[in-house]
Design a protein around this motif. Structure first.
Motif, mmCIF file in Angstrom:
data_model
loop_
_atom_site.group_PDB
_atom_site.id
_atom_site.type_symbol
_atom_site.label_atom_id
_atom_site.label_comp_id
_atom_site.label_asym_id
_atom_site.label_seq_id
_atom_site.Cartn_x
_atom_site.Cartn_y
_atom_site.Cartn_z
ATOM 1 N N GLU A 140 0.854 -1.182 0.000
ATOM 2 C CA GLU A 140 0.000 0.000 0.000
ATOM 3 C C GLU A 140 0.896 1.241 0.000
ATOM 4 O OE1 GLU A 140 -2.271 -0.228 3.577
ATOM 5 O OE2 GLU A 140 -0.593 0.409 4.847
ATOM 6 N N ALA A 141 0.348 2.356 -0.467
ATOM 7 C CA ALA A 141 1.127 3.595 -0.499
ATOM 8 C C ALA A 141 0.194 4.757 -0.768
ATOM 9 C CB ALA A 141 2.201 3.524 -1.588
ATOM 10 N N ASP A 142 0.666 5.953 -0.482
ATOM 11 C CA ASP A 142 0.022 7.177 -0.938
ATOM 12 C C ASP A 142 0.845 7.667 -2.122
ATOM 13 O OD1 ASP A 142 -0.996 9.670 -1.460
ATOM 14 O OD2 ASP A 142 -0.355 10.577 0.428
ATOM 15 N N LEU A 143 0.324 7.486 -3.318
ATOM 16 C CA LEU A 143 1.110 7.787 -4.513
ATOM 17 C C LEU A 143 1.370 9.266 -4.704
ATOM 18 C CD1 LEU A 143 -0.117 5.277 -7.244
ATOM 19 C CD2 LEU A 143 1.869 5.143 -5.736
ATOM 20 N N VAL A 144 0.597 10.141 -4.076
ATOM 21 C CA VAL A 144 0.898 11.568 -4.174
ATOM 22 C C VAL A 144 2.153 11.883 -3.366
ATOM 23 C CG1 VAL A 144 0.124 13.887 -3.538
ATOM 24 C CG2 VAL A 144 -1.443 12.344 -4.708
ATOM 25 N N ALA A 145 2.132 11.566 -2.078
ATOM 26 C CA ALA A 145 3.243 11.933 -1.196
ATOM 27 C C ALA A 145 4.498 11.120 -1.457
ATOM 28 C CB ALA A 145 2.828 11.782 0.264
ATOM 29 N N GLU A 146 4.338 9.842 -1.802
ATOM 30 C CA GLU A 146 5.489 8.947 -1.884
ATOM 31 C C GLU A 146 6.012 8.739 -3.304
ATOM 32 O OE1 GLU A 146 5.414 5.585 1.182
ATOM 33 O OE2 GLU A 146 3.257 5.936 0.836
ATOM 34 N N TYR A 147 5.286 9.233 -4.313
ATOM 35 C CA TYR A 147 5.716 8.946 -5.681
ATOM 36 C C TYR A 147 5.529 10.139 -6.627
ATOM 37 C CZ TYR A 147 6.537 6.113 -9.861
ATOM 38 O OH TYR A 147 7.055 5.594 -11.021
ATOM 39 N N ALA A 148 4.299 10.581 -6.820
ATOM 40 C CA ALA A 148 4.052 11.623 -7.818
ATOM 41 C C ALA A 148 4.707 12.947 -7.452
ATOM 42 C CB ALA A 148 2.542 11.822 -7.999
ATOM 43 N N ALA A 196 7.437 24.788 -13.856
ATOM 44 C CA ALA A 196 6.680 24.217 -14.967
ATOM 45 C C ALA A 196 7.006 22.744 -15.182
ATOM 46 C CB ALA A 196 6.958 25.001 -16.252
ATOM 47 N N GLY A 197 8.213 22.331 -14.771
ATOM 48 C CA GLY A 197 8.584 20.939 -14.971
ATOM 49 C C GLY A 197 8.238 20.035 -13.809
ATOM 50 N N SER A 198 7.985 20.602 -12.619
ATOM 51 C CA SER A 198 7.790 19.765 -11.440
ATOM 52 C C SER A 198 6.345 19.719 -10.973
ATOM 53 C CB SER A 198 8.698 20.250 -10.303
ATOM 54 O OG SER A 198 8.467 21.616 -10.007
ATOM 55 N N GLU A 199 5.768 20.840 -10.601
ATOM 56 C CA GLU A 199 4.408 20.815 -10.063
ATOM 57 C C GLU A 199 3.393 20.262 -11.074
ATOM 58 O OE1 GLU A 199 1.184 21.646 -7.306
ATOM 59 O OE2 GLU A 199 3.311 21.191 -7.154
ATOM 60 N N PRO A 200 3.339 20.753 -12.311
ATOM 61 C CA PRO A 200 2.412 20.136 -13.268
ATOM 62 C C PRO A 200 2.715 18.670 -13.551
ATOM 63 C CG PRO A 200 3.056 22.319 -14.020
ATOM 64 C CD PRO A 200 3.952 21.979 -12.867
ATOM 65 N N SER A 201 4.011 18.283 -13.572
ATOM 66 C CA SER A 201 4.348 16.869 -13.792
ATOM 67 C C SER A 201 3.798 16.006 -12.668
ATOM 68 C CB SER A 201 5.872 16.685 -13.862
ATOM 69 O OG SER A 201 6.411 17.311 -14.994
ATOM 70 N N ALA A 202 3.956 16.481 -11.426
ATOM 71 C CA ALA A 202 3.456 15.724 -10.283
ATOM 72 C C ALA A 202 1.947 15.582 -10.339
ATOM 73 C CB ALA A 202 3.882 16.413 -8.982
ATOM 74 N N CYS A 203 1.260 16.680 -10.655
ATOM 75 C CA CYS A 203 -0.204 16.634 -10.724
ATOM 76 C C CYS A 203 -0.670 15.785 -11.901
ATOM 77 C CB CYS A 203 -0.767 18.052 -10.839
ATOM 78 S SG CYS A 203 -0.418 19.098 -9.418
ATOM 79 N N LEU A 262 -11.693 10.520 -2.462
ATOM 80 C CA LEU A 262 -10.477 11.258 -2.789
ATOM 81 C C LEU A 262 -10.731 12.753 -2.601
ATOM 82 C CD1 LEU A 262 -9.424 9.363 -6.038
ATOM 83 C CD2 LEU A 262 -8.462 9.092 -3.740
ATOM 84 N N ALA A 263 -9.711 13.468 -2.127
ATOM 85 C CA ALA A 263 -9.864 14.890 -1.822
ATOM 86 C C ALA A 263 -8.906 15.720 -2.671
ATOM 87 C CB ALA A 263 -9.604 15.138 -0.335
ATOM 88 N N TRP A 264 -9.284 16.989 -2.892
ATOM 89 C CA TRP A 264 -8.560 17.862 -3.801
ATOM 90 C C TRP A 264 -7.988 19.067 -3.065
ATOM 91 C CZ3 TRP A 264 -8.077 15.891 -8.576
ATOM 92 C CH2 TRP A 264 -9.001 14.909 -8.962
ATOM 93 N N ARG A 265 -6.830 19.511 -3.512
ATOM 94 C CA ARG A 265 -6.276 20.769 -3.037
ATOM 95 C C ARG A 265 -7.138 21.927 -3.533
ATOM 96 N NH1 ARG A 265 -0.436 19.914 -5.472
ATOM 97 N NH2 ARG A 265 -0.446 22.186 -5.392
ATOM 98 N N LEU A 266 -7.200 23.002 -2.750
ATOM 99 C CA LEU A 266 -8.060 24.126 -3.107
ATOM 100 C C LEU A 266 -7.236 25.240 -3.735
ATOM 101 C CD1 LEU A 266 -10.508 24.325 -0.064
ATOM 102 C CD2 LEU A 266 -10.663 22.981 -2.168
ATOM 103 N N SER A 267 -6.778 25.030 -4.942
ATOM 104 C CA SER A 267 -6.029 26.037 -5.683
ATOM 105 C C SER A 267 -6.921 26.606 -6.775
ATOM 106 C CB SER A 267 -4.784 25.419 -6.318
ATOM 107 O OG SER A 267 -4.211 26.311 -7.260
ATOM 108 N N ARG A 326 -4.176 13.294 -1.715
ATOM 109 C CA ARG A 326 -3.659 11.958 -1.473
ATOM 110 C C ARG A 326 -4.194 11.027 -2.551
ATOM 111 N NH1 ARG A 326 -5.675 9.251 2.485
ATOM 112 N NH2 ARG A 326 -3.787 8.036 2.943
ATOM 113 N N LEU A 327 -3.462 9.962 -2.835
ATOM 114 C CA LEU A 327 -3.937 8.920 -3.737
ATOM 115 C C LEU A 327 -3.586 7.565 -3.117
ATOM 116 C CD1 LEU A 327 -5.321 8.164 -6.361
ATOM 117 C CD2 LEU A 327 -3.111 8.330 -7.527
#
Length: 445
Positions: A141-149, A236-243, A379-384, A392-393
């Motif tokens: 098991e994992a949280d793919l947002v925090a631990e991977y993406a 531009a290369g990191s935050e959009p890539s992660a999302c 699943l929950a979303w950031r409020l940007s 989290r995923l």
């Protein structure tokens, strides 16, 4: 702004529960350009029509990217510590410039990026992805947002830009806060401090990295211009890539048709990512442009000169995707607006795509029976106001033995973002297990 109509509140949890439903309601009431509020008291417009975005982005005489034109800010109605200022304040970089000034600095960026082709970036991403997965694969098991993406693009960026790991963690944490408007003034100061230190180090000891290439370019960028372009390029290369990576995995695990097509090698991962870009792009309402004259809209509303106009790529793409759904499902199509259009088209597109594609390939090859660990509607979303990204995923999979010592990831200390919401998902739902199909998947590339 000349409009007495209610504004769509881009910071409201109700908006993030189903942002496409909110876009459609406002489209029915206002047409292709709708009044929005980015945070309490900060107003603007959002263009949500594909053809209008295409036309306005190519009209450099009527629309400027120079944030110094922002009327409410320059006349003191928006304070410098507003939450959106980190993303909207004027900066001496290509995102906020026009004409020859833009072409000069964009050449420096594109030339620096060109020295690192997609194959090299993919190789770096594959190495980093494997190390991240080794840190959690035995758990099942994992949280793919925090631990991977989240960490994967930053680890790749660290290598490409010559940044050490500690600085990369500080940068990414501050960048995430700036996107979300969480103590944005402090976040911006942290970003600029990290990058100023990097430029000082590269001035003394240049290397084979994008930062050094940018500093050495014939365009003759000042240190301040280099710092502000690093904000743009790494951002531009990191935050959009992660999302993009987390959004794409979410869609693949909840859209049974796409999951089945991937498993059956009927759709390759790059094509699947383009399908995600049509329906769930990571950057939804950004960047911003400013009219150089008043713009009259159908129905009588007027956009005043200097009013911020956000580019609603997600809303515009979705309408076209719904209209041509069968055609887009049958054949790859990259005519979406997710990377921008016109002279300001994202220069980091190839890098971001290589990272996301490789990240998904490694993930699916290493984790058999990958599946969501919670119902999709939890699943929950950031409020940007600018993006649509998961907090989290949580996933489950068959536990696997690590191939090497894992790379654990802990972000820098930062004010926690507690403003999250659970969506009423408008994607096609249904649990989809993507298991044991690497060989078929690679044949479909």
């Amino acid at each position: 702004m000349t409009s007495s109509c209610p504004h769509l509140k881009l910071y409201d949890p109700e908006f993030h529960r189903d942002h496409h439903a909110a876009y459609e309601k406002m489209r029915a009431e206002h047409g292709p350009v709708i009044p929005v509020e980015l945070e309490p008291g900060v107003q603007g417009w959002l263009v949500i029509d594909y053809a209008t975005i295409m036309a306005w982005c190519r009209d450099e005489r009527t629309f400027s990217r120079d944030a110094r034109r922002w009327r409410d800010w320059r006349e003191g109605r928006v304070p410098d510590d507003a939450a959106v200022m980190g993303m909207m304040k004027p900066r001496p970089n290509a995102l906020f410039s026009d004409g020859e000034a833009h072409r000069r600095v964009r050449r420096a960026m594109t030339d620096a990026f060109a020295r690192f082709d997609s194959a090299r970036i993919a190789a770096d991403a594959r190495e980093m992805a494997g190390g991240l997965i080794d840190a959690f694969c035995a758990r099942g098991e994992a949280d793919l947002v925090a631990e991977y993406a989240n960490p994967l693009p930053l680890l790749v960026m660290n290598r490409l830009f010559g940044m050490d790991e500690a600085a990369g963690r500080r940068f990414f944490t501050a960048l995430r806060d700036m996107w979300d408007g969480v103590d944005a003034e402090r976040a911006n100061q942290e970003i600029e401090t990290v990058l100023s230190d990097l430029v000082g180090r590269k001035r003394a000891q240049p290397g084979e990295d994008i930062t050094s290439l940018l500093m050495q370019h014939r365009a003759g960028l000042t240190d301040e211009e280099v710092i502000q372009h690093l904000v743009l390029m790494i951002g531009a290369g990191s935050e959009p890539s992660a999302c993009l990576l987390s959004n794409a995995v979410r869609v693949m695990l909840t859209d049974r048709r796409l999951g089945d097509d991937l498993a059956g090698a009927r759709t390759a991962i790059p094509d699947a990512i383009d399908q995600v870009m049509w329906t769930a792009p990571p950057v939804t309402n950004y960047p911003v442009m400013y009219p150089t004259q008043d713009i009259a809209l159908p129905g009588g509303a007027v956009i005043r000169e200097g009013s911020p106009i956000l580019l609603g790529f997600a809303a515009a793409n979705r309408v076209v995707a719904d209209e041509y759904r069968d055609r887009l499902e049958d054949a790859p199509n990259r005519a979406h607006l997710a990377w921008g259009v016109g002279p300001h088209r994202c220069p980091a597109k190839e890098m971001a795509t290589a990272i996301a594609t490789t990240g998904i390939e490694v993930l699916l090859s290493r984790l058999p029976r990958l599946r969501l660990a919670v119902p999709a509607d939890e699943l929950a979303w950031r409020l940007s106001p600018f993006g649509h990204a998961l907090t989290r995923l949580p996933v489950a999979f068959d536990p696997q033995s690590p191939e090497q010592e894992g790379t654990t990831w802990q972000p820098s200390d930062s004010k926690p973002d507690t403003s999250t919401t659970k969506p009423q998902s408008s994607e096609k739902q249904g649990q989809s297990s993507l298991s044991s199909f690497l060989a078929r998947l690679l044949r479909g590339r």
